[in-house]
Design an enzyme around this catalytic site. Structure first.
Site, short mmCIF file in Angstrom:
data_model
loop_
_atom_site.label_atom_id
_atom_site.label_comp_id
_atom_site.label_asym_id
_atom_site.label_seq_id
_atom_site.Cartn_x
_atom_site.Cartn_y
_atom_site.Cartn_z
N ARG A 15 0.84 -1.21 0.00
CA ARG A 15 0.00 0.00 0.00
C ARG A 15 0.87 1.26 0.00
O ARG A 15 1.00 1.93 -1.01
CB ARG A 15 -0.95 -0.03 1.21
N ASP A 16 1.51 1.56 1.09
CA ASP A 16 2.27 2.82 1.19
C ASP A 16 3.42 2.80 0.19
O ASP A 16 3.80 3.84 -0.37
CB ASP A 16 2.82 2.99 2.61
N HIS A 207 5.48 4.69 12.49
CA HIS A 207 5.47 4.59 11.02
C HIS A 207 6.44 5.64 10.48
O HIS A 207 6.09 6.81 10.35
CB HIS A 207 4.02 4.86 10.57
N HIS A 209 9.01 7.23 7.69
CA HIS A 209 9.60 7.33 6.35
C HIS A 209 11.07 7.71 6.57
O HIS A 209 11.42 8.38 7.55
CB HIS A 209 8.84 8.36 5.52
N CYS A 240 4.59 9.24 -0.03
CA CYS A 240 3.18 9.63 0.07
C CYS A 240 2.90 10.59 -1.06
O CYS A 240 3.62 11.59 -1.21
CB CYS A 240 2.86 10.28 1.41
N ASN A 249 9.29 4.34 2.91
CA ASN A 249 9.19 3.90 4.31
C ASN A 249 10.50 3.24 4.69
O ASN A 249 11.25 2.77 3.84
CB ASN A 249 8.08 2.84 4.43
P1 HMG Z 1 -13.28 14.20 -2.46
O1 HMG Z 1 -13.07 14.64 -3.86
O2 HMG Z 1 -13.34 15.25 -1.41
O3 HMG Z 1 -14.57 13.29 -2.32
O4 HMG Z 1 -12.17 13.12 -2.10
P2 HMG Z 1 -16.03 13.45 -2.78
O5 HMG Z 1 -16.88 12.80 -1.76
O6 HMG Z 1 -16.34 14.87 -3.21
O7 HMG Z 1 -16.07 12.53 -4.11
C1 HMG Z 1 -15.32 12.83 -5.27
C2 HMG Z 1 -15.25 11.60 -6.14
O8 HMG Z 1 -14.53 10.59 -5.47
C3 HMG Z 1 -16.63 11.01 -6.44
O9 HMG Z 1 -16.54 10.40 -7.72
C4 HMG Z 1 -16.77 9.93 -5.40
O10 HMG Z 1 -17.63 8.90 -5.80
C5 HMG Z 1 -15.34 9.41 -5.33
P3 HMG Z 1 -17.08 11.15 -9.05
O11 HMG Z 1 -18.52 11.40 -8.77
O12 HMG Z 1 -16.27 12.43 -9.16
O13 HMG Z 1 -16.79 10.15 -10.12
N1 HMG Z 1 -15.03 8.78 -4.04
C6 HMG Z 1 -14.44 7.57 -3.93
N2 HMG Z 1 -14.01 6.71 -4.86
C7 HMG Z 1 -13.44 5.57 -4.41
N3 HMG Z 1 -13.29 5.29 -3.11
C8 HMG Z 1 -13.72 6.13 -2.16
C9 HMG Z 1 -14.32 7.34 -2.56
N4 HMG Z 1 -14.84 8.38 -1.88
C10 HMG Z 1 -15.28 9.26 -2.80
N5 HMG Z 1 -13.55 5.83 -0.87
C11 HMG Z 1 -11.22 11.33 -0.87
C12 HMG Z 1 -12.09 12.58 -0.83
C13 HMG Z 1 -10.86 10.96 0.53
C14 HMG Z 1 -11.98 10.20 -1.54
C15 HMG Z 1 -9.96 11.65 -1.70
O14 HMG Z 1 -9.37 12.79 -1.14
C16 HMG Z 1 -8.96 10.53 -1.74
O15 HMG Z 1 -9.21 9.47 -2.28
N6 HMG Z 1 -7.75 10.76 -1.21
C17 HMG Z 1 -6.70 9.75 -1.26
C18 HMG Z 1 -5.76 9.98 -0.14
C19 HMG Z 1 -4.70 8.91 -0.11
O16 HMG Z 1 -4.92 7.76 -0.44
N7 HMG Z 1 -3.50 9.31 0.35
C20 HMG Z 1 -2.42 8.42 0.53
C21 HMG Z 1 -2.63 7.55 1.75
S1 HMG Z 1 -2.29 8.40 3.29
C22 HMG Z 1 -0.60 8.18 3.57
O17 HMG Z 1 0.08 7.70 2.69
C23 HMG Z 1 -0.03 8.49 4.91
C24 HMG Z 1 0.21 7.22 5.76
O18 HMG Z 1 1.08 6.33 5.11
C25 HMG Z 1 0.82 7.62 7.12
C26 HMG Z 1 2.02 8.54 7.00
O19 HMG Z 1 3.01 8.18 6.32
O20 HMG Z 1 1.94 9.63 7.56
C27 HMG Z 1 -1.10 6.48 6.04
MG MG Z 2 3.24 6.47 5.14
#
Ligand code: HMG
Ligand code: MG
Length: 297
Positions: A15-16, A207, A209, A240, A249
């Site tokens: 995933r990450d 966690h 990086h 990220c 990571n």
């Molecule tokens: P948004 O645009 O605010 O959401 O995104 P929305 O509700 O307005 O919907 C927009 C579109 O997204 C719509 O589709 C929804 O259906 C769709 P459209 O009508 O435009 O075709 N949608 C979805 N599709 C699939 N799955 C869903 C979903 N929800 C809405 N669950 C949202 C909000 C959260 C969805 C968006 O911002 C997003 O997907 N962000 C991804 C963030 C991400 O994955 N980041 C990386 C992971 S975090 C990380 O890496 C840190 C970590 O490792 C810890 C660290 O290192 O610190 C965990």
């Molecule tokens: Mg991370």
């Protein structure tokens, strides 16, 4: 000095790791990577995310990845869910373990999940009801615990506050994410001491990086503070997508080697792990970022 006898590793490479690699890996290869990691002895393997594929195309088709894995009593395959829709999709694909992700930085929260910290907690509280009804275990991340790519330094009290709220919602483990790897060991220690005032130390994970090469030193500081859950990614994959400059990571191989050397058991076979790290790096056309993996070649 007191150190744990055993550590739980949460492997986040599929995933990450993969979410930030430019090469998009097929569902079949993602499944094979996860199977290889399980074969090496890892028992907690993050399998993907149910997020918008427009935001993170690398994680599209996580449903197919989950459905391609054989359920195994002893192995957990958590997936990231940002909202209720994500949990619904994860449930439909057979997920039993999920993780929500919040941030200790307002700007990062907006850039990563398009809402404020407060709104994210509200979203998660709605999601928790469905999780409880389906007996789903929910882990939580807090990003930017030791620095934010947009806001710089982050108050420890802010991290502790977000962590506490996630714990109160019912998240069983809070993983403290040093998203851009700016943390150093003494800051890590004081961060953990603050969070541990609200949450039992057994429920805190770290966690890191490795952007600034501090991850192993920080992990050692965390172990000395009583933490015994460590997130890492095979071959040091990843970053990220919403944190410019965040490199991979900490590599699982490097963590396992360090823990082996300190007599702390992980249940992981290092040679099987290095083989899986090399295979995925070949597929990504990148070189392995784990020093231990390189040394053992
Ligand atoms: P948004 O645009 O605010 O959401 O995104 P929305 O509700 O307005 O919907 C927009 C579109 O997204 C719509 O589709 C929804 O259906 C769709 P459209 O009508 O435009 O075709 N949608 C979805 N599709 C699939 N799955 C869903 C979903 N929800 C809405 N669950 C949202 C909000 C959260 C969805 C968006 O911002 C997003 O997907 N962000 C991804 C963030 C991400 O994955 N980041 C990386 C992971 S975090 C990380 O890496 C840190 C970590 O490792 C810890 C660290 O290192 O610190 C965990
Ligand atoms: Mg991370």
């Amino acid at each position: 000095m007191s150190l744990p006898k055993q550590v739980k590793i949460v492997e986040v490479g599929p995933r990450d790791g993969l979410q930030n690699e430019t090469e998009i890996i097929s569902v079949q290869r993602r499944i094979k990577l996860i199977q290889n990691l399980a074969f090496s002895g890892l028992r907690h393997i993050e399998a993907g995310s149910f997020v918008s594929p427009a935001w993170v195309p690398q994680m599209a088709d996580t449903a197919e990845v989950l459905m391609g894995l054989n359920p195994d009593e002893g192995i957990h395959y958590p997936v990231l869910v940002p909202n209720l829709r994500g949990l619904q999709d994860a449930l439909a694909a057979g997920a039993r373990d999920v993780a929500v992700f919040a941030a200790a930085s307002e700007t990062f929260s907006q850039k990563n999940i398009n809402c404020s910290i407060r709104e994210s907690i509200q979203r998660f509280s709605e999601l928790m009801a469905l999780a409880r009804a389906n007996d789903i275990r929910v882990r939580a991340y807090v990003s930017c615990v030791l620095g934010c790519p947009y806001e710089g330094a982050i108050e420890v009290s802010q991290v502790a506050d977000v962590a506490r709220q996630l714990h109160e919602l019912g998240c069983y483990e809070i993983s403290l994410g040093d998203t851009i790897g700016t943390g150093t060991p003494l800051k890590t220690r004081s961060l953990i001491e603050s969070v541990a005032q609200h949450i039992d130390i057994e429920n805190i994970a770290v966690h890191f990086h490795d952007t600034y090469g501090q991850a192993l030193a920080n992990i050692f500081a965390a172990l000395q503070s009583g933490v015994n859950v460590i997130d890492s990614a095979v071959a040091g994959l990843g970053g990220c997508p919403y944190a410019a400059g965040a490199s991979g990571n900490v590599a699982t191989e490097d963590v396992v080697y360090m823990l082996n050397g300190m007599g702390i058991s992980t249940g992981v076979d290092l040679s099987k792990l290095t083989a899986s790290g090399r295979e995925i790096c070949d597929q990504l056309n990148i070189s392995v970022r784990s020093k231990v993996n390189l040394a053992l070649q």
